[in-house]
Design a protein around this motif. Structure first.
Motif, short mmCIF file in Angstrom:
data_model
loop_
_atom_site.label_atom_id
_atom_site.label_comp_id
_atom_site.label_asym_id
_atom_site.label_seq_id
_atom_site.Cartn_x
_atom_site.Cartn_y
_atom_site.Cartn_z
N VAL A 148 49.77 78.50 92.46
CA VAL A 148 49.58 78.51 91.01
C VAL A 148 48.32 79.30 90.71
O VAL A 148 47.27 79.09 91.34
CB VAL A 148 49.45 77.08 90.45
N PHE A 149 48.44 80.22 89.78
CA PHE A 149 47.27 80.96 89.32
C PHE A 149 47.03 80.57 87.86
O PHE A 149 47.91 80.75 87.01
CB PHE A 149 47.50 82.47 89.44
N ALA A 150 45.85 80.02 87.60
CA ALA A 150 45.48 79.58 86.25
C ALA A 150 44.25 80.37 85.84
O ALA A 150 43.21 80.30 86.49
CB ALA A 150 45.18 78.08 86.24
N ALA A 151 44.39 81.15 84.76
CA ALA A 151 43.29 82.06 84.43
C ALA A 151 43.06 82.15 82.93
O ALA A 151 44.00 82.10 82.13
CB ALA A 151 43.58 83.46 84.97
N ALA A 152 41.80 82.31 82.60
CA ALA A 152 41.43 82.62 81.23
C ALA A 152 41.67 84.10 80.97
O ALA A 152 41.79 84.90 81.90
CB ALA A 152 39.96 82.29 81.02
N THR A 153 41.75 84.42 79.68
CA THR A 153 41.82 85.83 79.26
C THR A 153 40.40 86.31 78.99
O THR A 153 39.58 85.56 78.45
CB THR A 153 42.68 85.94 77.99
N GLN B 185 54.85 70.76 78.82
CA GLN B 185 54.90 72.07 79.51
C GLN B 185 54.33 71.94 80.92
O GLN B 185 54.84 72.53 81.86
CB GLN B 185 54.06 73.10 78.75
N VAL B 186 53.26 71.15 81.01
CA VAL B 186 52.65 70.95 82.34
C VAL B 186 53.63 70.21 83.25
O VAL B 186 53.81 70.56 84.42
CB VAL B 186 51.32 70.19 82.22
N GLU B 187 54.26 69.18 82.68
CA GLU B 187 55.24 68.41 83.47
C GLU B 187 56.41 69.31 83.88
O GLU B 187 56.92 69.20 85.00
CB GLU B 187 55.75 67.22 82.65
N ALA B 188 56.82 70.20 83.00
CA ALA B 188 57.94 71.11 83.33
C ALA B 188 57.54 72.05 84.47
O ALA B 188 58.34 72.32 85.38
CB ALA B 188 58.34 71.90 82.09
N LEU B 189 56.30 72.53 84.41
CA LEU B 189 55.85 73.40 85.50
C LEU B 189 55.76 72.62 86.81
O LEU B 189 56.14 73.11 87.87
CB LEU B 189 54.49 74.03 85.14
N ALA B 190 55.28 71.38 86.71
CA ALA B 190 55.21 70.54 87.92
C ALA B 190 56.60 70.29 88.49
O ALA B 190 56.80 70.33 89.71
CB ALA B 190 54.51 69.22 87.59
N ASP B 191 57.57 70.04 87.60
CA ASP B 191 58.95 69.85 88.07
C ASP B 191 59.47 71.09 88.78
O ASP B 191 60.09 71.01 89.85
CB ASP B 191 59.87 69.55 86.87
N ALA C 139 59.66 80.08 85.56
CA ALA C 139 59.77 80.31 84.12
C ALA C 139 58.78 79.51 83.28
O ALA C 139 58.20 80.08 82.34
CB ALA C 139 61.21 80.03 83.69
N PRO C 140 58.57 78.23 83.52
CA PRO C 140 57.64 77.54 82.60
C PRO C 140 56.21 78.03 82.81
O PRO C 140 55.60 77.76 83.86
CB PRO C 140 57.76 76.06 82.99
N VAL C 141 55.69 78.75 81.86
CA VAL C 141 54.29 79.19 81.91
C VAL C 141 53.52 78.35 80.90
O VAL C 141 53.96 78.18 79.76
CB VAL C 141 54.16 80.69 81.56
N VAL C 142 52.40 77.79 81.33
CA VAL C 142 51.60 76.98 80.41
C VAL C 142 50.59 77.89 79.72
O VAL C 142 49.77 78.53 80.39
CB VAL C 142 50.87 75.85 81.17
N LEU D 214 47.60 69.58 86.10
CA LEU D 214 48.81 70.00 86.84
C LEU D 214 48.80 69.42 88.26
O LEU D 214 49.83 68.92 88.74
CB LEU D 214 48.88 71.53 86.91
N ALA D 215 47.64 69.45 88.90
CA ALA D 215 47.56 68.92 90.27
C ALA D 215 47.92 67.43 90.29
O ALA D 215 48.64 66.96 91.18
CB ALA D 215 46.16 69.15 90.83
#
Ligand code: FEO
Length: 404
Positions: free
Chosen positions: A309-314, A386-392, A370-373, A274-275
């Motif tokens: 951006v918060f990216a986390a495992a479950t 999906q990553v590109e949509a979140l970046a957009d 809205a776009p959650v990866v 994403l970065a």
């Protein structure tokens, strides 16, 4: 050996630095230490503005006697009762039983709680607007409740236009032998530490800080003397502007802060992807691993950037612990007015995004894009759109986090 410094002709700094402290308040890993400042005003009367932490007791008490030069102490002004400044009240009053304690009613209660009723017997309780005459200097008191304790008073010396600001305008970091902020490269070497200090120690109380800033705006201030860090005598507008931004939860920088909590590296990989996508769009990015960087540091960076951006495992059907702790800290410190993107991972039941959204919905003015990866174990080629949509979405949200 004493080590005092002249602030003005009549004001002497009596503080000290603690570079051996490992955790400030048992929480914050301040590898660069901290300064505890105290000020002695010498006039027809003598007045000491706060004491210091017990870590520097020996030096502080030696400094006090040297600075008094054989004179008695007329007043001990207690602006703040947190023990990093109040620990030595009893030690000072034992050496100077002639001194009258000057403090708010709430501070007097706290003196009794910390030291017992005996130390409350000789006190002058003051409130906002009251004046203490020392001779040429006349001190006015400004209530600063919940900045960041309820008893806090700031003190204004109209003669030399000095604001003694308690914890306000302080910073983590021991002084590099300097006393004034203009003696060091503050922006390069101390601004991050000042933000780290403010956001974690005072950050929850933004409205209260805004109230004090409004009072200060009406005063003619040439110098600010805080209880930590450096004395401000130049470019006061810079630190006042930072305090205005921090206390109104206004971002300082246009960019995306990506905090990730990754157990085996797959969530980290998605954060990196994403970065890279954001950088291709010309967006500034900064990444932090929540398992590596202390949550208080990431929190201060979340105050800095307008998009997060918060990216986390479950983990245990919840949010992986380091991210959960970060989000709890952000909530406790009232962070608001940010645009947020989410990425989640979970090999059989991804739950992190739903739970993170729940936390963010409890915060003020946090816009979750809205776009959650969502990954199941690892990011796949098929998920790159999906990553590109979140970046957009993040790139297009650059101006959505302005001050309300
Ligand atoms: Fe530096 Fe709130 O004490």
């Amino acid at each position: 050996m004493h080590c005092t410094k002249k602030v003005t002709e009549d004001v002497i700094w009596l503080g000290g630095n603690d570079r051996r402290i490992s955790l400030f308040e048992g929480v914050y890993p301040i590898e660069r230490g901290v300064a505890y400042n105290s000020y002695l005003l010498l006039d027809e009367k003598t007045a000491l503005m706060d004491t210091a932490d017990k870590a520097i007791a020996g030096l502080f008490l030696e400094n006090l006697e040297y600075a008094l030069g054989g004179r008695g102490l007329d007043y001990l002004i207690v602006q703040h009762m947190e023990p990093d400044h109040a620990a030595l009240i009893e030690a000072v009053l034992t050496r100077h039983p002639e001194a009258t304690v000057v403090c708010s009613a709430k501070a007097l209660t706290f003196i009794g709680q910390f030291f017992g009723p005996k130390l409350t017997e000789k006190a002058k309780v003051i409130k906002e607007g009251d004046t203490l005459e020392l001779g040429r200097h006349s001190l006015n008191f400004i209530a600063a409740p919940m900045v960041h304790w309820p008893e806090v008073m700031m003190t204004y010396d109209a003669a030399d236009r000095i604001l003694f600001s308690a914890d306000g305008f302080g910073t983590f970091g021991a002084q590099d032998g300097a006393l004034f902020a203009d003696e060091v490269d503050f922006d390069r070497d101390y601004l991050d530490a000042a933000r780290w200090y403010y956001t974690n120690i005072v950050g929850k109380y933004g409205p209260q800080v805004q109230a004090v800033l409004k009072k200060a705006a009406g005063a003619d201030i040439a110098m600010i003397c805080p209880l930590h860090g450096f004395v401000w005598r130049k470019d006061l507008g810079c630190i006042l502007d930072k305090y205005d931004k921090w206390s109104s939860y206004t971002p300082e920088e246009d960019g995306v802060l990506i905090a990730y909590a990754s157990i085996y590296g797959h969530t980290e990989n998605a954060a990196e992807v994403l970065a890279a996508a954001l950088r291709r769009r010309g967006v500034k990015t900064k990444l932090y691993d929540c398992s590596v960087t202390h949550k208080s540091v990431i929190l201060s960076e979340c105050f800095r950037y307008n998009r997060l951006v918060f990216a986390a495992a479950t983990y245990n059907a919840g949010i992986y612990t380091p991210m959960k702790e970060l989000l709890e800290a952000l909530t406790e410190h009232n962070l608001q007015n940010r645009t947020v993107g989410l990425m989640e991972n979970g090999s059989w039941g991804p739950m992190a995004a739903k739970l993170m959204t729940g936390i963010l919905e409890g915060m003020k003015n946090m816009t979750v894009l809205a776009p959650v990866v969502t990954m199941k174990s690892a990011l796949t080629e098929e998920q790159l759109p999906q990553v590109e949509a979140l970046a957009d979405a993040l790139a297009g949200a650059s101006h959505t986090a302005e001050k309300e």
